[in-house]
Design a protein around this motif. Structure first.
Motif, PDB file in Angstrom:
ATOM      1  N   MET A 134      39.244  43.883  46.681  1.00 24.81           N
ATOM      2  CA  MET A 134      38.311  44.253  45.851  1.00 24.81           C
ATOM      3  C   MET A 134      37.740  45.203  45.975  1.00 24.81           C
ATOM      4  O   MET A 134      37.601  45.931  47.334  1.00 24.81           O
ATOM      5  CB  MET A 134      37.444  43.015  45.938  1.00 24.81           C
ATOM      6  CG  MET A 134      35.904  43.211  45.502  1.00 24.81           C
ATOM      7  SD  MET A 134      35.093  42.088  45.906  1.00 24.81           S
ATOM      8  CE  MET A 134      35.927  40.664  45.887  1.00 24.81           C
ATOM      9  N   LEU A 189      33.982  47.141  45.674  1.00 23.68           N
ATOM     10  CA  LEU A 189      32.784  47.032  45.359  1.00 23.68           C
ATOM     11  C   LEU A 189      31.882  48.404  45.004  1.00 23.68           C
ATOM     12  O   LEU A 189      32.079  49.125  46.055  1.00 23.68           O
ATOM     13  CB  LEU A 189      31.981  46.124  46.616  1.00 23.68           C
ATOM     14  CG  LEU A 189      30.395  45.903  46.524  1.00 23.68           C
ATOM     15  CD1 LEU A 189      29.931  45.044  45.389  1.00 23.68           C
ATOM     16  CD2 LEU A 189      29.945  45.327  47.946  1.00 23.68           C
ATOM     17  N   LEU A 207      31.096  38.945  51.080  1.00 25.94           N
ATOM     18  CA  LEU A 207      32.503  38.680  50.533  1.00 25.94           C
ATOM     19  C   LEU A 207      33.619  38.890  51.372  1.00 25.94           C
ATOM     20  O   LEU A 207      34.484  38.129  51.324  1.00 25.94           O
ATOM     21  CB  LEU A 207      32.675  39.723  49.459  1.00 25.94           C
ATOM     22  CG  LEU A 207      31.764  39.763  48.005  1.00 25.94           C
ATOM     23  CD1 LEU A 207      31.728  40.963  47.470  1.00 25.94           C
ATOM     24  CD2 LEU A 207      32.057  38.540  47.374  1.00 25.94           C
ATOM     25  N   SER A 261      34.385  49.543  49.781  1.00 22.46           N
ATOM     26  CA  SER A 261      33.057  49.495  48.953  1.00 22.46           C
ATOM     27  C   SER A 261      32.639  51.036  48.865  1.00 22.46           C
ATOM     28  O   SER A 261      33.139  51.847  49.753  1.00 22.46           O
ATOM     29  CB  SER A 261      31.916  48.868  49.632  1.00 22.46           C
ATOM     30  OG  SER A 261      31.601  49.321  50.912  1.00 22.46           O
ATOM     31  N   VAL A 301      33.743  44.844  41.270  1.00 20.99           N
ATOM     32  CA  VAL A 301      32.416  44.280  41.099  1.00 20.99           C
ATOM     33  C   VAL A 301      31.534  45.456  41.327  1.00 20.99           C
ATOM     34  O   VAL A 301      31.399  46.142  42.349  1.00 20.99           O
ATOM     35  CB  VAL A 301      32.258  43.119  42.625  1.00 20.99           C
ATOM     36  CG1 VAL A 301      30.793  42.753  42.371  1.00 20.99           C
ATOM     37  CG2 VAL A 301      33.278  41.928  42.361  1.00 20.99           C
ATOM     38  N   SER A 302      31.093  45.734  40.361  1.00 23.81           N
ATOM     39  CA  SER A 302      30.031  46.949  40.415  1.00 23.81           C
ATOM     40  C   SER A 302      28.589  46.592  39.656  1.00 23.81           C
ATOM     41  O   SER A 302      28.317  45.503  38.781  1.00 23.81           O
ATOM     42  CB  SER A 302      30.612  47.692  39.376  1.00 23.81           C
ATOM     43  OG  SER A 302      29.643  48.854  39.261  1.00 23.81           O
ATOM     44  N   ASP A 303      27.391  47.265  40.382  1.00 22.70           N
ATOM     45  CA  ASP A 303      26.115  47.073  39.921  1.00 22.70           C
ATOM     46  C   ASP A 303      26.061  47.583  38.286  1.00 22.70           C
ATOM     47  O   ASP A 303      27.143  48.781  38.068  1.00 22.70           O
ATOM     48  CB  ASP A 303      25.191  48.064  40.868  1.00 22.70           C
ATOM     49  CG  ASP A 303      23.815  48.100  40.650  1.00 22.70           C
ATOM     50  OD1 ASP A 303      23.486  46.926  39.825  1.00 22.70           O
ATOM     51  OD2 ASP A 303      23.205  48.645  40.888  1.00 22.70           O
ATOM     52  N   SER A 319      33.025  50.797  33.717  1.00 26.88           N
ATOM     53  CA  SER A 319      34.163  49.670  33.345  1.00 26.88           C
ATOM     54  C   SER A 319      35.036  50.320  32.226  1.00 26.88           C
ATOM     55  O   SER A 319      36.074  50.174  32.529  1.00 26.88           O
ATOM     56  CB  SER A 319      33.788  48.555  32.924  1.00 26.88           C
ATOM     57  OG  SER A 319      32.902  48.500  31.570  1.00 26.88           O
ATOM     58  N   LEU A 360      33.848  42.855  37.280  1.00 33.07           N
ATOM     59  CA  LEU A 360      32.575  41.917  37.136  1.00 33.07           C
ATOM     60  C   LEU A 360      31.454  42.716  37.498  1.00 33.07           C
ATOM     61  O   LEU A 360      31.242  43.356  38.325  1.00 33.07           O
ATOM     62  CB  LEU A 360      32.811  41.058  38.249  1.00 33.07           C
ATOM     63  CG  LEU A 360      31.674  39.800  38.239  1.00 33.07           C
ATOM     64  CD1 LEU A 360      32.333  38.449  38.547  1.00 33.07           C
ATOM     65  CD2 LEU A 360      30.439  39.965  39.158  1.00 33.07           C
ATOM     66  N   LEU A 410      27.063  43.290  37.821  1.00 31.72           N
ATOM     67  CA  LEU A 410      25.934  42.455  38.257  1.00 31.72           C
ATOM     68  C   LEU A 410      24.815  43.222  37.679  1.00 31.72           C
ATOM     69  O   LEU A 410      24.458  44.666  37.805  1.00 31.72           O
ATOM     70  CB  LEU A 410      25.792  42.335  39.822  1.00 31.72           C
ATOM     71  CG  LEU A 410      27.055  41.828  40.487  1.00 31.72           C
ATOM     72  CD1 LEU A 410      26.820  42.067  41.996  1.00 31.72           C
ATOM     73  CD2 LEU A 410      27.044  40.493  39.953  1.00 31.72           C
ATOM     74  N   LEU A 438      28.764  34.391  42.355  1.00 32.27           N
ATOM     75  CA  LEU A 438      29.677  35.607  42.422  1.00 32.27           C
ATOM     76  C   LEU A 438      31.088  35.135  42.792  1.00 32.27           C
ATOM     77  O   LEU A 438      31.769  35.654  42.123  1.00 32.27           O
ATOM     78  CB  LEU A 438      29.119  36.220  43.745  1.00 32.27           C
ATOM     79  CG  LEU A 438      29.706  37.805  43.701  1.00 32.27           C
ATOM     80  CD1 LEU A 438      29.479  38.724  42.583  1.00 32.27           C
ATOM     81  CD2 LEU A 438      29.187  38.400  44.979  1.00 32.27           C
ATOM     82  N   ILE A 467      34.293  35.805  40.275  1.00 32.10           N
ATOM     83  CA  ILE A 467      35.391  36.578  40.749  1.00 32.10           C
ATOM     84  C   ILE A 467      36.809  35.738  40.614  1.00 32.10           C
ATOM     85  O   ILE A 467      37.788  36.290  39.978  1.00 32.10           O
ATOM     86  CB  ILE A 467      35.342  37.031  42.323  1.00 32.10           C
ATOM     87  CG1 ILE A 467      34.237  38.066  42.446  1.00 32.10           C
ATOM     88  CG2 ILE A 467      36.580  37.500  42.941  1.00 32.10           C
ATOM     89  CD1 ILE A 467      33.778  38.342  43.709  1.00 32.10           C
TER      90      ILE A 467
END
Length: 114
Positions: free
Chosen positions: A1, A3, A18, A27, A47-49, A61, A74, A76, A105, A109
């Motif tokens: 993943m 992040l 995670l 990350s 997974v992104s802010d 995205s 995904l 946030l 979360l 995912i």
């Protein structure tokens, strides 16, 4: 993943949570770093802010999907109007409202991965 979050302390905490939940996590601190990372190695999910200095999560995205079509993303957001953020995504990503529990979360995912 992968992040993506520009807040170093939040990124560190989320990475640890995670990893403890069983995920392999790389990350990065910006949208530009995410783009470079995706070009080198495609993760199973991003997974992104949503609110970062260089890219919004929605814009990021779209760019990531141009590079890797079908990549699960995904987002946030702490944005008060969650529905407008979801509408802006045009079903390109799952959006969860922060603060989000680890259980929610992980459920988000897993829903995207299966």
């Amino acid at each position: 993943m992968l992040l993506v979050d520009d807040d170093a302390s939040l990124r560190e905490v989320m990475t640890h949570l995670l990893v403890d939940a069983g995920y392999s996590v790389a990350s990065v601190s910006s949208g530009f770093e995410a783009i470079e990372s995706i070009r080198q190695r495609a993760p199973d999910i991003v997974v992104s802010d949503c609110a970062m200095g260089d890219f919004s999560g929605v814009a990021l995205s779209r760019v990531l999907r141009e590079i890797r079509p079908g990549l699960p993303i995904l987002l946030l957001t702490g944005h008060a109007d969650l529905e407008s953020v979801r509408a802006e995504c045009q079903a390109d990503a799952v959006v969860l409202h922060k603060p989000v529990s680890l259980q929610c979360l992980v459920e988000g995912i897993e829903a995207l991965l299966h």
